[in-house]
Scaffold this active site. Structure first.
Site, mmCIF file in Angstrom:
data_model
loop_
_atom_site.group_PDB
_atom_site.id
_atom_site.type_symbol
_atom_site.label_atom_id
_atom_site.label_comp_id
_atom_site.label_asym_id
_atom_site.label_seq_id
_atom_site.Cartn_x
_atom_site.Cartn_y
_atom_site.Cartn_z
ATOM 1 N N SER A 1 0.935 -1.173 0.004
ATOM 2 C CA SER A 1 0.275 0.046 0.039
ATOM 3 C C SER A 1 0.841 1.257 -0.065
ATOM 4 O O SER A 1 2.029 1.424 0.823
ATOM 5 C CB SER A 1 -0.919 -0.158 1.260
ATOM 6 O OG SER A 1 -1.672 1.228 1.020
ATOM 7 N N HIS B 1 2.425 12.278 -0.665
ATOM 8 C CA HIS B 1 1.934 13.508 -0.631
ATOM 9 C C HIS B 1 3.168 14.522 -0.842
ATOM 10 O O HIS B 1 4.388 14.238 -0.284
ATOM 11 C CB HIS B 1 1.440 13.868 0.814
ATOM 12 C CG HIS B 1 0.207 13.023 1.174
ATOM 13 N ND1 HIS B 1 -0.982 13.330 0.558
ATOM 14 C CD2 HIS B 1 -0.007 12.140 2.107
ATOM 15 C CE1 HIS B 1 -1.951 12.518 1.155
ATOM 16 N NE2 HIS B 1 -1.429 11.877 2.006
ATOM 17 N N HIS C 1 -1.920 7.477 -5.016
ATOM 18 C CA HIS C 1 -2.178 6.241 -4.106
ATOM 19 C C HIS C 1 -1.937 4.861 -5.021
ATOM 20 O O HIS C 1 -2.395 4.919 -6.296
ATOM 21 C CB HIS C 1 -3.421 6.257 -3.455
ATOM 22 C CG HIS C 1 -4.031 4.953 -3.124
ATOM 23 N ND1 HIS C 1 -5.335 4.302 -3.934
ATOM 24 C CD2 HIS C 1 -3.806 4.254 -2.095
ATOM 25 C CE1 HIS C 1 -5.381 3.079 -3.317
ATOM 26 N NE2 HIS C 1 -4.688 3.064 -2.181
ATOM 27 N N ARG D 1 -3.107 -6.514 -3.697
ATOM 28 C CA ARG D 1 -3.425 -7.233 -2.589
ATOM 29 C C ARG D 1 -3.617 -8.745 -2.890
ATOM 30 O O ARG D 1 -4.366 -8.805 -3.829
ATOM 31 C CB ARG D 1 -4.053 -6.750 -1.374
ATOM 32 C CG ARG D 1 -5.360 -6.498 -1.844
ATOM 33 C CD ARG D 1 -6.244 -5.581 -1.121
ATOM 34 N NE ARG D 1 -7.519 -5.205 -1.344
ATOM 35 C CZ ARG D 1 -7.624 -4.140 -2.214
ATOM 36 N NH1 ARG D 1 -6.686 -3.248 -2.359
ATOM 37 N NH2 ARG D 1 -8.847 -3.833 -2.577
ATOM 38 N N GLY E 1 -6.845 -5.434 13.713
ATOM 39 C CA GLY E 1 -5.908 -5.366 14.754
ATOM 40 C C GLY E 1 -4.517 -4.976 14.311
ATOM 41 O O GLY E 1 -3.384 -5.253 15.023
#
Length: 288
Positions: free
Chosen positions: A110, A114, A124, A128, A271
């Site tokens: 990922s 900026h 971006h 995955r 998590g």
């Protein structure tokens, strides 16, 4: 879902890691070519862990550089048991059998950048693979987020993604461009967060090799799509008004990622390290 899938998961995770390495090297090289009014920055790399010893990854963040104000390139490989909320969300997307066996595995890269110069577009990208005992699929894409749009930059970005998509499916670019236009829309603002790109999820054609090959093509297209734009704009003169425009546009980006983004929701619900999940947020932003 036996030994062959174990091998395929290893192939995917290793490739995402290798792509992460190549992109961070290319970005540091661009830093070296940037304006010389400040030192060239370098990535700080931090290992991450998912709660309950469920794998982890690498968070790589570079700040306050010549070209990048903040850029993160994260790689992860995580596993565990889906929460009831995550199970319900995936069941709604058509994943069967999670109530009997809610185990999962996921790996990917990922990236969010900026930029220092307001004329250089934010960007971006992610790719995955996700697995449960009942199914597997790929997802990802890339989208461009300029605060000051240049049509030629938008055209180059989309043309590069189109060239990556077409060999894998004649309709892939148009399908996944439309999906990006819908997905990266901010309903409460009534506008897109940028100028689009491609987005796909739940990709399982039944041919793992073909779907992995397409996902690799998307990842491989990122640097050719973005680097020429960043390099062309990184020395362009800008004004205080340009900076104000950039900071307000970043506010849109932050709103989208906190309210709507699937990856943000999934990472926090399962998590994963919150600093890694929220890496996408800009270093500074404003609201009108």
């Amino acid at each position: 879902m036996g030994d062959d899938m174990d091998d395929q998961r290893r192939l995917a995770a290793d490739w995402f890691r290798e792509l992460r390495d190549r992109i961070t090297q290319a970005f540091e090289a661009l830093e070296d070519r940037g304006p010389t009014d400040r030192p060239a920055a370098r990535f700080a790399v931090t290992p991450t862990e998912r709660a309950d010893n469920g794998g982890g990854g690498l968070m790589s963040v570079m700040r306050d550089g010549r070209v990048f104000e903040k850029v993160g390139v994260n790689w992860s490989e995580v596993h565990g048991t889906l929460s009831p909320k995550a199970q319900a969300a995936m069941a709604a997307r058509g994943v069967p059998g999670l109530e009997k066996d809610p185990r999962f595995w996921a790996s990917g890269i990922s990236l969010v950048a900026h930029m220092q110069n307001p004329h250089a577009p934010a960007v971006h990208m992610n790719t995955r693979m996700f697995w449960t005992p009942q199914a597997w699929w790929f997802g990802g894409g890339a989208d461009l987020n300029p605060c000051i749009e240049y049509p030629e930059d938008t055209g180059h970005f989309h043309d590069t993604l189109r060239a990556a998509c077409t060999p894998h499916g004649a309709d892939y670019y148009e399908r996944f461009k439309s999906w990006a236009d819908e997905y990266f829309f901010i309903p409460h603002r009534g506008r897109a967060r940028g100028v689009g790109g491609i987005f796909y999820d739940d990709l399982n054609s039944g041919d793992w090799q073909a779907d992995f090959a397409f996902t690799k093509s998307v990842g491989e297209a990122f640097l050719p799509a973005f680097l020429p734009l960043a390099e062309a704009r990184m020395t362009q003169d800008w004004t205080d008004m340009d900076r104000e425009t950039q900071l307000i546009h970043r506010g849109l980006y932050a709103e989208y990622n906190l309210v709507y983004d699937r990856g943000t929701k999934f990472g926090l619900e399962t998590g994963h390290d919150p600093d890694a999940v929220l890496m996408s947020l800009p270093p500074l932003a404003k609201w009108p």
